[in-house]
Write a protein that holds these residues in place. Structure first.
Motif: not given
Ligand code: NAP
Length: 301
Positions: A90-92, A96-100, A112-114, A149-153
């Motif tokens: 979840r976290v890592d 990684h997804l957001v960085t990409a 939208i992130s669970a 991690a998700a909100i960094k988007v």
């Protein structure tokens, strides 16, 4: 719309993909190494969530990304290794997804992130809205870091929704299939005191809520995706027994659950979360199954 999805093979992802495609949207999956690629379509994005490596050109230009991935919380006893996997998947993975996504020339406008109502921890009788604080246990901490991690988007301007799912009712996944087993053996009953609150939602309404979050620009930040009528465990148990036409006469004492399941028992079965869908209610969200008995009937159809 062109939508990319992680965790697309799961309970929520499968149903959501089918509904979005039926409505005319293009949905592509993020495909992990070693996973079943039988259903792969052109346009799917191969990636390794552990390293973050991704076929970036394939991810260019999507309107929305929906992040549903995560190893199953109830899928095994919480050993140290299992806990590490629950966290990293979840976290890592989300980091990684957001960085990409941030490296794309044309990043998505909607993310939208669970997340989960586990964010709130064990809160007794308290009514919990999206503004409530997080808890202190293992699941609360994972969920808090997952959301962070998700909100960094938002740094690259995407509208971000943190979908705090309650217990999604379906016979094909989530917690309900595991709850059914004792009833089928005639040994169903309340768990612990039975007073703990359970915040549930039908799969249909959870899917509609995500679809609303994709299209409704007023929705951003954490959203409690739960029905407006949480139930105490004893009432949930009675409703389930009624729908199954089985007795609910054998309570499972807390100590026995702890003995059988360890830390998971407290986090998943005995903790109390009375969650209110304040933001969905403000948006006049229309539930198809606001009443527990009808939601259980629908789930077990
Ligand atoms: N169902 C519920 O009641 C509920 C309640 C609260 C929160 N949630 C959260 O909402 C999300 C979607 O729920 P769901 O019920 O659809 O979950 P699910 O059925 O368990 O599916 C999750 C998906 O995540 C991917 N995945 C599994 N293990 C992974 C790993 N080790 N590393 C990376 N990806 C992995 C898989 O998709 P791919 O093979 O396609 O990658 C899997 O199908 C999950 O994150 C879950 O924690 C669900």
């Amino acid at each position: 719309m062109h939508i990319l999805m992680t965790g697309a093979s799961g309970l929520v992802g499968t149903t959501l993909t089918a509904e979005l495609r039926a409505a005319g949207d293009t949905v592509n999956r993020f495909v992990r190494p070693g996973t079943d690629s039988t259903h792969s379509n052109s346009g799917d994005v191969t990636w390794d969530p552990q390293s973050g490596e991704m076929n970036l050109p394939a991810a260019e230009g999507a309107d929305a990304v929906i992040n549903l991935a995560g190893a199953s919380i109830g899928g095994g006893r919480w050993t140290a290794n299992r806990k590490a996997l629950l966290r990293s998947s979840r976290v890592d993975l989300t980091e990684h997804l957001v960085t990409a996504l941030a490296r794309l020339k044309s990043p998505p406008k909607i993310f939208i992130s669970a997340s989960a109502i586990g964010f709130y921890g064990d809160r007794g009788e308290e009514s919990l809205t999206e503004a409530s604080s997080s808890g202190k246990d293992f699941l609360s901490k994972i969920t808090r870091d997952w959301e962070a991690a998700a909100i960094k988007v938002e740094q690259f301007g995407a509208r971000t929704v943190l979908a705090r799912f309650g217990i999604i009712l379906s016979k094909t996944g989530g917690a309900l299939p595991q709850m059914l087993t004792p009833f089928k053996l005639g040994a169903g009953g309340k768990l612990g005191s039975g007073k703990q609150w359970m915040s549930w939602i039908s799969l249909d309404d959870a899917i509609t809520a995500i679809r609303t979050a994709i299209t409704d620009a007023n929705l951003r930040g954490p959203i409690n995706i739960v029905a407006p009528n949480p139930a105490r465990n004893a009432d949930f148990t009675r409703a389930l027994a009624k729908v199954l036409h089985r007795p609910a006469i054998l309570p499972a004492p807390a100590f026995a659950l702890r003995l059988a399941l360890g830390e998971m028992a407290d986090a998943l079965l005995l903790s109390s979360q009375r969650v209110i869908p304040e933001k969905l209610t403000q948006q006049h969200f229309k539930y198809q199954y606001a009443d527990l008995e009808s939601a259980l009937r629908r789930a077990l159809q």
